[in-house]
Design an enzyme around this catalytic site. Structure first.
Site: not given
Length: 288
Positions: A135, A163
């Site tokens: 992320y 992400k």
């Protein structure tokens, strides 16, 4: 492991004393799967208020989410922090609860170098058999995972996705163009879902999908079927909601919006504060 196209970063339901409401957690998971068509759920991410959840609460949420989902969607456990050893510890514990994958946010506040970032994620991935989604959210963590570092990480067999919340489509393009086959890039920003798909991204890790997940699935499906005009129409229609849910710090607005949709998930823990009345009127107008 296919996490699907729409992954919802799930809020954590609280009762009136701001303790986890387990009955509402089960109701929320049913709602996200059956009504909003979530393919996977991230549990204890930032949207789930991970900074103010204890380790015991996180582990109970991982176990309960697996149990409540009943195999209808994948459960991804947020186990990242700015402490590599603790992230390894929590990842090992999470794996024992039966989750399907791990989400690792880049270390925040201590601002490691690119080599430090690589070694952090490498060390955690080596301690789990689960697929790992990295992320990258530099505006929260203070450090960007460069495309060069992400591509190094993508060579690790169980690092399968990222992400991307950098907002940098150039960086994302370089990752998509050079990543090994099977590595997937997800938009971490709802409003960039369609642009990211257009450059070869796979899907979105979403906040708005709590309340417009079905419509987001329709937008993505239209794009994948080659109906770009219809996908663009969906994007334009949903864009005010994408933006409107982030006028205040997440997840207060989306928790308020869930209440409007009949799913009471309670308030937020300090230092976050709930939506004031004026902001509530704005959010209600988004869905009229």
């Amino acid at each position: 492991m296919d996490f699907g196209r729409v992954v919802t970063a799930m809020v954590t339901p609280f009762d009136s004393n701001l303790q986890i409401d387990w009955k509402q957690t089960e109701k929320l998971i049913d709602y996200l799967i059956e009504e909003q068509q979530s393919d996977s759920l991230v549990v204890c991410g930032t949207t789930g208020e991970s900074p103010t959840l204890s380790e015991e609460e996180k582990l109970r949420l991982f176990e309960a989410s697996v149990r409540f989902a009943k195999g209808r969607c994948k459960i991804i456990a947020g186990t990242g922090s700015n402490d590599t050893e603790h992230s390894i510890h929590l990842t090992k514990k999470a794996e024992q609860t039966g989750v399907d994958g791990i989400l690792l946010v880049s270390p925040y506040y201590n601002k490691p170098s690119q080599e430090g970032l690589y070694r952090h994620f490498q060390a955690i991935a080596a301690e789990t058999k689960l697929p790992v989604m990295i992320y990258n959210i530099p505006h929260r963590t203070g450090v960007n995972i460069s495309d060069e570092t992400m591509l190094r990480l993508a060579q690790i067999p169980n690092v399968t996705a990222v992400k991307e919340s950098s907002g940098d489509l150039d960086q994302m393009t370089r990752i998509i163009a050079n990543a090994p086959e099977g590595f997937r890039l997800y938009s971490g920003d709802d409003n960039l879902t369609l642009p990211v798909l257009a450059i070869g991204g796979y899907g979105v890790v979403s906040v708005a999908s709590h309340v417009i997940g079905r419509q987001m699935q329709s937008m993505i499906r239209a794009f994948l079927e080659g109906d770009v005009k219809k996908a663009a129409e969906w994007h334009a229609k949903l864009h005010p909601i994408f933006r409107g849910l982030f006028r205040m710090p997440n997840p207060a607005p989306v928790k308020y919006a869930l209440g409007l949709h009949g799913v009471d998930v309670g308030g937020v823990r300090l230092p976050l504060v709930s939506v004031p009345e004026e902001e509530g009127r704005f959010i209600r107008a988004l869905f009229q």
